[in-house]
Write a protein that holds these residues in place. Structure first.
Motif, PDB file in Angstrom:
ATOM      1  N   ASN A 137       0.833  -1.208   0.000  1.00 50.28           N
ATOM      2  CA  ASN A 137       0.000   0.000   0.000  1.00 50.28           C
ATOM      3  C   ASN A 137       0.866   1.256   0.000  1.00 50.28           C
ATOM      4  O   ASN A 137       0.524   2.251  -0.638  1.00 50.28           O
ATOM      5  N   LEU A 157      -1.091   4.381  -1.833  1.00 55.36           N
ATOM      6  CA  LEU A 157      -2.453   4.368  -1.301  1.00 55.36           C
ATOM      7  C   LEU A 157      -2.424   4.822   0.155  1.00 55.36           C
ATOM      8  O   LEU A 157      -3.449   5.139   0.740  1.00 55.36           O
ATOM      9  N   ASP A 158      -1.255   4.824   0.732  1.00 58.13           N
ATOM     10  CA  ASP A 158      -1.092   5.140   2.143  1.00 58.13           C
ATOM     11  C   ASP A 158       0.236   5.874   2.310  1.00 58.13           C
ATOM     12  O   ASP A 158       1.130   5.735   1.471  1.00 58.13           O
ATOM     13  N   LYS A 175      -3.445  14.006  -0.286  1.00 62.33           N
ATOM     14  CA  LYS A 175      -4.337  13.019  -0.881  1.00 62.33           C
ATOM     15  C   LYS A 175      -4.489  13.119  -2.404  1.00 62.33           C
ATOM     16  O   LYS A 175      -4.300  12.138  -3.122  1.00 62.33           O
ATOM     17  N   ALA A 215      -3.166  10.778  -5.519  1.00 59.69           N
ATOM     18  CA  ALA A 215      -4.071  10.220  -6.532  1.00 59.69           C
ATOM     19  C   ALA A 215      -3.494  10.452  -7.922  1.00 59.69           C
ATOM     20  O   ALA A 215      -3.541   9.562  -8.781  1.00 59.69           O
ATOM     21  N   ASP A 216      -2.928  11.628  -8.143  1.00 61.37           N
ATOM     22  CA  ASP A 216      -2.342  11.910  -9.459  1.00 61.37           C
ATOM     23  C   ASP A 216      -1.120  11.027  -9.715  1.00 61.37           C
ATOM     24  O   ASP A 216      -0.907  10.557 -10.832  1.00 61.37           O
ATOM     25  N   ARG A 275      -0.644   8.027  -8.449  1.00 61.49           N
ATOM     26  CA  ARG A 275      -1.187   6.692  -8.741  1.00 61.49           C
ATOM     27  C   ARG A 275      -1.658   6.619 -10.179  1.00 61.49           C
ATOM     28  O   ARG A 275      -1.482   5.617 -10.863  1.00 61.49           O
ATOM     29  N   ASN A 276      -2.250   7.715 -10.618  1.00 62.64           N
ATOM     30  CA  ASN A 276      -2.810   7.727 -11.967  1.00 62.64           C
ATOM     31  C   ASN A 276      -1.729   7.692 -13.031  1.00 62.64           C
ATOM     32  O   ASN A 276      -1.861   6.981 -14.032  1.00 62.64           O
ATOM     33  N   PHE A 278      -2.116  -0.790 -11.088  1.00 62.06           N
ATOM     34  CA  PHE A 278      -2.480  -1.761 -10.048  1.00 62.06           C
ATOM     35  C   PHE A 278      -3.151  -2.996 -10.638  1.00 62.06           C
ATOM     36  O   PHE A 278      -4.024  -2.893 -11.490  1.00 62.06           O
ATOM     37  N   PHE A 319      -5.059  -6.355  -8.901  1.00 62.50           N
ATOM     38  CA  PHE A 319      -5.476  -6.848  -7.588  1.00 62.50           C
ATOM     39  C   PHE A 319      -5.768  -8.341  -7.635  1.00 62.50           C
ATOM     40  O   PHE A 319      -6.039  -8.902  -8.703  1.00 62.50           O
ATOM     41  N   ASN A 368     -10.960  -6.816  -9.383  1.00 66.67           N
ATOM     42  CA  ASN A 368     -11.543  -5.482  -9.200  1.00 66.67           C
ATOM     43  C   ASN A 368     -11.894  -4.772 -10.500  1.00 66.67           C
ATOM     44  O   ASN A 368     -11.528  -3.629 -10.721  1.00 66.67           O
TER      45      ASN A 368
END
Lengths: 253, 402
Positions: free
Chosen positions: A52, A57-58, A77, A81-82, A84-85, A90, A92, A96
């Motif tokens: 994570n 994500l964390d 936050k 997110a950007d 991650r994008n 990812f 899973f 998902n």
């Protein structure tokens, strides 16, 4: 070669319960571009927490995390997110995918949130991504019309669509039978051969043998970091499996 | 930019659950439909009353005689005989902004013509009468001031009289007998229909008020004075001027007259229908709120049910704001689609009521705009809480949600 992932003395402490849980206790690690790393450990070893953290994500409680030379440990936050994008993909355990949404639309998903792209470009990139995992002809299928292996390949296509720096996979074969697992590992090996950096969490030793490097965590600490000596090649293993199946049919016939 | 994609995502999500979307929107459809239908019916009733009030004439002010007291016995309204044609002349001369003054004398008489007879209202009036009441003479012409001065035996008749006494021929030029006195018909009034009390306004014979007082009724007092003001704005002023003038003419005696204007009469008549419209609208508004709560309920269920989806979206780079907007837009799409469909159904059912039951309906564009805007607002209001709940989810928890 510059390290794409560089973490220094990273800690994660959860203090939501009565007793603070020290899930990751000072892990330092470098992952170079083009590596294929398996992150292993028993349950409770902190591998999911580390994943994570790697996946943005964390945020770590202490320590530094440089992803592609950007210090992401203190980002807020929306910035995470950007990241991650744009920099991460990812995959899973439970695939998902959005249900009742076609494979193509699922693959398009990350592009809806990133940099501005035309509807046509989004579609083309998504189709291209599906082609890489060999599912272009299933673009209009819904997840429930696809097998588990196919669903996981759609998820991989989704992870690839924004050309991430690192592909993160959390138990990608956990819900698959052994033969499909090998197929999915074949997809990962092919992507890795094309230069994509992959980090995956697994608890299956034989799956880890398809990777190039194995990291083993115990109680929140990195206890082993080794290159895989006798790496398995998925195409080879698949061929063997098919032969074995054929042989079984021959003997039963 | 992202908004366009978010709208697209919201539409996709609603399409995935067609049945649920339709049922959710149904609450709003019924709410808005009810509001539109109820308000249309209410407005229709009001418009009908207003039209009837307008048939009284243009900006009419009526002066009634007051009551008469003699030796302790009090007569009712109109029993005083002190209101005279001279008062009317004074008003015509001295009150500014008057567009016409008519002395009115009313009576019921049996009239004969053409071998037929008919009991009707015989009005003695001045020539201004047709202008004050916006009541054109369609055939022939209104009698003149000269006819009033000479107590001429001329009459203008209502459409009902023309139909009843001269069913198959042209009435103009014919003779009608009132109390056996022959009156020459010089004009026929345009059909006006029924008044507020349901009386046929066309059942009337109009003759010069002098002829009425001297030849027909032999009365010395007049029934009322009709005055019209030049515009609706000055009607209050004109009314006050008339009151002042007549008071002055009474030289300090108790006022023996009442002055009322059409607006007051109209207000009384429309007040009831306005209350009714408000009541109907309020009841329908409640159903709109219930519909909104339905949307909130479904959106909350939807957020819980789609926790994983939200987790996936957050994981692949959606900001909290994107998720908030997605759910908010879903709610707004549901409510405004419901609003638009509701408007159509509301208009349809109002028309159906008007066709089946014969009630007048009036669909005001304003009520349509307000209903649609309000339904969209319902979407924002009731969609916000679930949307915010979705946006505040943590991606890790959302992904783990079973």
């Amino acid at each position: 070669m510059a390290a794409v992932v560089k973490i220094e003395e990273i800690h994660k402490i959860y203090d939501s319960g009565e007793v603070p849980v020290h899930a990751v206790r000072g892990v330092s690690l470098e992952i170079q571009r083009g590596e294929f790393v398996a992150l292993m450990g028993a349950s409770g070893s902190g591998k999911s927490t580390l994943m994570n953290l790697l996946g943005c994500l964390d945020r770590p409680t202490r320590g530094r995390y440089l992803l592609d030379d950007i210090d992401v440990s203190q980002l807020e936050k929306n910035q995470l997110a950007d990241i991650r994008n744009q920099k991460l993909g990812f995959v899973f355990q439970g695939f998902n995918l959005l249900s009742r949404t076609t494979a193509l639309e699922n693959v398009e998903l990350p592009m809806l949130y990133g940099a501005r792209r035309s509807a046509r470009e989004i579609r083309e990139r998504a189709l291209h991504s599906l082609e890489i995992v060999g599912l272009a002809e299933r673009a209009d299928h819904f997840p429930n019309q696809l097998s588990g292996g196919q669903q996981q390949r759609v998820a991989i296509a989704r992870a690839l669509v924004n050309s991430p720096e690192v592909l993160l996979a959390d138990e990608p074969t956990g819900n698959l039978d052994s033969k499909t697992s090998v197929e999915v590992m074949g997809v990962f090996q092919k992507l890795n051969d094309q230069g994509i950096t992959i980090v995956m969490v697994t608890h299956e030793l034989d799956i880890a043998r398809y990777c190039k490097r194995n990291l083993i965590l115990r109680d929140g600490r990195l206890v082993r970091d080794e290159l895989v000596p006798d790496r398995l090649v998925a195409t080879e293993e698949l061929r063997k499996l098919k032969e074995a199946e054929a042989a079984a049919k021959l003997t039963s016939a | 930019m992202r908004i366009v994609n978010t709208v697209k995502v919201s539409f996709r999500a609603l399409r995935r659950n067609k049945m649920r979307s339709i049922l959710t929107a149904l609450g709003i459809i019924i709410g808005v439909g009810a509001v539109i239908a109820m308000v249309s019916i209410g407005n229709g009733a009001k418009a009908q009353i207003e039209a009837q009030v307008a048939s009284l004439g243009q900006n009419v002010i009526i002066v009634f005689p007051g009551n008469f007291t003699s030796g302790g016995m009090r007569g009712g309204w109109g029993s005083a005989s002190t209101l005279t044609a001279d008062d009317a002349d004074a008003i015509a001369r001295e009150v500014a902004n008057n567009a016409g003054v008519s002395v009115e004398v009313r009576d019921r008489q049996q009239v004969l013509a053409n071998g037929l007879n008919w009991n009707t209202q015989v009005l003695g009036e001045s020539p201004d009468y047709v202008d004050i009441r916006s009541w054109p003479v369609v055939e022939g012409a209104m009698f003149s001031d000269q006819d009033v001065r000479s107590m001429a035996k001329v009459a203008v008749i209502g459409k009902t009289i023309a139909d009843q006494l001269f069913p198959n021929e042209d009435a103009v030029g014919q003779t009608i007998r009132i109390r056996n006195i022959p009156f020459k018909i010089v004009g026929i009034l345009k059909g006006k229909g029924f008044n507020l009390m349901g009386q046929d306004q066309d059942d009337v014979v109009v003759i010069p008020y002098t002829s009425h007082m001297r030849r027909v009724s032999r009365r010395t007092n007049i029934s009322s004075i009709l005055v019209s003001s030049t515009s609706a704005e000055v009607i209050g002023k004109v009314q006050q001027d008339i009151t002042d003038l007549l008071t002055q003419r009474r030289k300090g005696k108790e006022p023996d007259f009442t002055v009322r204007n059409q607006v007051e009469i109209a207000q009384t008549a429309t007040a009831a229908s306005e209350t009714m419209t408000l009541l109907l609208g309020a009841i329908a508004g409640v159903s709109l709120i219930v519909g909104g709560i339905g949307i909130m309920n479904i959106m909350l269920v939807s957020v819980t049910e789609r926790t994983r989806e939200i987790g996936i979206r957050l994981a692949v780079g959606a900001h909290g704001k994107d998720v908030l907007l997605q759910f908010l837009i879903e709610a707004i799409i549901l409510s405004s689609m419901g609003g638009i469909l509701g408007v159509l159904i509301g208009i349809g059912s109002a028309q159906w009521v008007s066709y089946k039951v014969g009630w007048p309906v009036l669909i005001s564009p304003m009520s349509v705009i307000v209903a649609v805007a309000f339904s969209a607002a319902v979407g924002v209001f009731f969609g916000f809480y679930p949307a915010r709940k979705a946006a505040q989810l943590d991606p890790i928890d959302a992904l783990r949600y079973e």
